[in-house]
Design an enzyme around this catalytic site. Structure first.
Site, PDB file in Angstrom:
ATOM      1  CG  ASP A 159      -3.908   2.767   0.487  1.00 60.60           C
ATOM      2  OD1 ASP A 159      -3.952   2.101  -0.562  1.00 60.60           O
ATOM      3  OD2 ASP A 159      -2.861   3.051   1.089  1.00 60.60           O
ATOM      4  CG  HIS A 198      -1.187   0.195  -1.755  1.00 57.73           C
ATOM      5  ND1 HIS A 198      -1.416   1.282  -0.938  1.00 57.73           N
ATOM      6  CD2 HIS A 198       0.146   0.164  -1.973  1.00 57.73           C
ATOM      7  CE1 HIS A 198      -0.271   1.889  -0.682  1.00 57.73           C
ATOM      8  NE2 HIS A 198       0.699   1.232  -1.292  1.00 57.73           N
ATOM      9  CG  ASN A 288       7.844   3.997  -2.804  1.00 61.96           C
ATOM     10  OD1 ASN A 288       8.277   4.199  -1.668  1.00 61.96           O
ATOM     11  ND2 ASN A 288       6.710   3.362  -3.035  1.00 61.96           N
ATOM     12  CB  SER A 350       3.153   2.083   0.536  1.00 61.49           C
ATOM     13  OG  SER A 350       2.840   3.068  -0.402  1.00 61.49           O
TER      14      SER A 350
END
Length: 526
Positions: A159, A198, A288, A350
């Site tokens: 990530d 994130h 998404n 996520s």
């Protein structure tokens, strides 16, 4: 050219041994109940219910109690008696007693005096502000797993960087917390915390420290490592692929990838296959944009694709969905850790993905022998059907309690449970040079297997590939196939859930380069 005639495997079916019940128990006389019973677990007791109108409860039960046991308690109101066996009595003796006494007139039931505990409520002060752990029943699962998880299980977060010394993450991040593939250094801390929240949020969703009197709780206390492959503006295929390879080599059991959008990439495909071949399960966000197909890397067959639902267990408006979705999990307004030493609610597949990864880690804490394929099957088999279509929920919403309390292979909970039976077939051959190949036709052992795994093991100095067709009699080829595995070596694997068994499976073993012997293995799971 080697012999390319159609071949049929010789199947070997592995049967599970079934134990037989022992001899019936002997009868015994009446024993008075023991006064002043201590509170707490009573694992050596059997509770026997007596039908109303059958007179004294204790007398009815005592006449059927074996000589090494005794009635130690009874309730006239609830009409049951507790029969205590010696602590060293084998389990089958208790089971034999249960089976024997329930056949007697007037006996309504017999059952173990099971131990019940209050569900674990961690002391994390913001736990009550969360809904994701509760929705997937992680708190109930914690009662079944020592230490709220196992630090021996590793979840790699590929990530953005993560604040690994966040007060609610530091205890679960390894002392060597990861690697930065964006800046090519050994520190995965985000250089711009305000722009790179994130990875820290994802880390907390999966394994924010449980029961540490701080902040929130993840799904369990697995260990974390971070492969920083994304910067504020995203990340390259190569950085992500390298991070997957690195995480695998670090011994990660689960690789969480809450990322996507780059389309199909053979480099990425090879990376996720490397992960699976070497013991790591990639769990990936479906995407998404709300479309009816999942993004990559979730779209690769090696990866679990996770859609997002809200606190009402409805598909999130942004969540991608489709036939490749494996599971769903909470992904709307999920509270978790963010830089610096703070917390925030984020929404996205996520978030659903690390919730699933955290449950997977908790599952391995209980069932440590599960490899990637079996872990994937087990999570799907124990998922909770929340009433959405399969293209939206996959096998269902991931469920921690079911996953840790269900014996792997016994099914239960989801669409892909199966009986746990399996059959394995092998074939071997030799390819002499580039463009040489062998074709096989495989006759199914089961009419509706839940999963089939096709594996190729070839020579280390060659590059053999594997192609499969189902639902057709047409041979698989490198230019026409339903499923393919073509990494840069000769170790290939294809996993197909709920395969089409209307025709025999067509398999092609193809030499891209080199020569040598190979072994082809097919495992069907019921």
């Amino acid at each position: 050219m080697s012999d390319d005639s159609t071949q049929r495997f010789n199947r070997r079916t592995f049967l599970k041994a079934t134990g037989a019940a022992g001899a019936a128990v002997a009868a015994s006389g009446v024993t008075a109940a023991t006064p002043g019973r201590e509170p707490g677990p009573k694992k050596d007791e059997i509770l026997v219910g007596v039908s109303a109108g059958r007179g004294d409860v204790e007398a009815q039960v005592s006449q059927h109690v074996p000589g090494n046991a005794e009635v130690v308690h009874s309730s006239k109101t609830l009409r049951y008696a507790a029969v205590k066996f010696p602590s060293k009595a084998p389990e089958h003796a208790k089971q034999n007693f249960i089976e024997a006494i329930t056949k007697k007139d007037g006996i309504k039931y017999a059952e173990k005096n099971a131990t019940h505990q209050a569900f674990a409520t961690p002391n994390d002060p913001r736990f009550s502000d969360q809904y994701a752990p509760q929705q997937v029943e992680s708190p109930a699962a914690w009662d079944e797993v020592s230490g709220y998880g196992d630090s021996g299980v590793t979840i790699a977060v590929v990530d953005t960087g993560a604040q690994y010394d966040h007060p609610d993450l530091e205890e679960n991040y390894k002392s060597d917390p990861g690697k930065d593939f964006v800046d090519d250094d050994s520190d995965p801390r985000p250089p711009s915390p305000s722009d790179e929240k994130h990875g820290t949020h994802v880390s907390g969703c999966a394994a924010g420290v449980v029961n540490d009197s701080t902040g929130v709780a993840g799904q369990g206390n697995s260990s974390l490592i971070n492969g920083r492959a994304l910067g504020p503006n995203g990340g390259s295929t190569s950085d992500i692929a390298d991070a997957i390879r690195w995480a695998t080599d670090q011994g990660a059991d689960i690789i969480n990838m809450s990322l996507g959008g780059g389309g199909y990439s053979q480099t990425m495909k090879n990376a996720v296959q490397y992960a699976v071949n070497n013991g790591a399960l990639p769990i990936c966000a479906a995407g998404n944009d709300g479309s009816s197909s999942v993004s990559y890397p979730a779209g690769y067959s090696e990866c679990m694709a996770i859609s997002a639902v809200d606190s009402n267990e409805q598909l999130a408006s942004f969540s991608q969905y489709g036939s490749k979705v494996d599971l769903c999990a909470p992904g709307v307004d999920v509270l978790s850790t963010v830089p610096t030493d703070s917390y925030a609610k984020f929404s996205g597949t996520s978030m659903a993905t690390p919730v699933t990864s955290g449950v997977a880690g908790l599952t391995l804490a209980k069932h440590s022998s599960l490899g990637p394929s079996d872990l994937r099957s087990h999570l799907k088999a124990t998922a909770k059907d929340i009433g959405l279509s399969s293209d939206k929920q996959g096998a269902g919403q991931v469920n921690a309690l079911n996953a840790v309390t269900t014996q792997p292979g016994s099914g239960g909970g989801g669409d892909d449970g199966g009986s746990g039976d399996s059959t394995t077939s092998t074939a071997s051959g030799t390819l002499s040079d580039s463009y040489d190949y062998d074709d096989y036709s495989y006759a199914w052992e089961y009419s509706s297997p839940s999963q089939v795994v096709v594996e190729l093991s070839g020579p280390s100095g060659a590059d053999f590939d594997l192609y499969v067709n189902t639902g057709t009699t047409s041979a698989a080829t490198p230019s026409s196939y339903d499923y393919g595995s073509y990494t840069t070596d000769s170790q290939e694997s294809i996993t197909i859930d709920n395969p089409d068994t209307s025709t025999e499976m067509q398999i092609d073993v193809d030499s891209y380069s080199g020569s040598g012997d190979y072994t082809l293995t097919i495992t069907e799971k019921k």
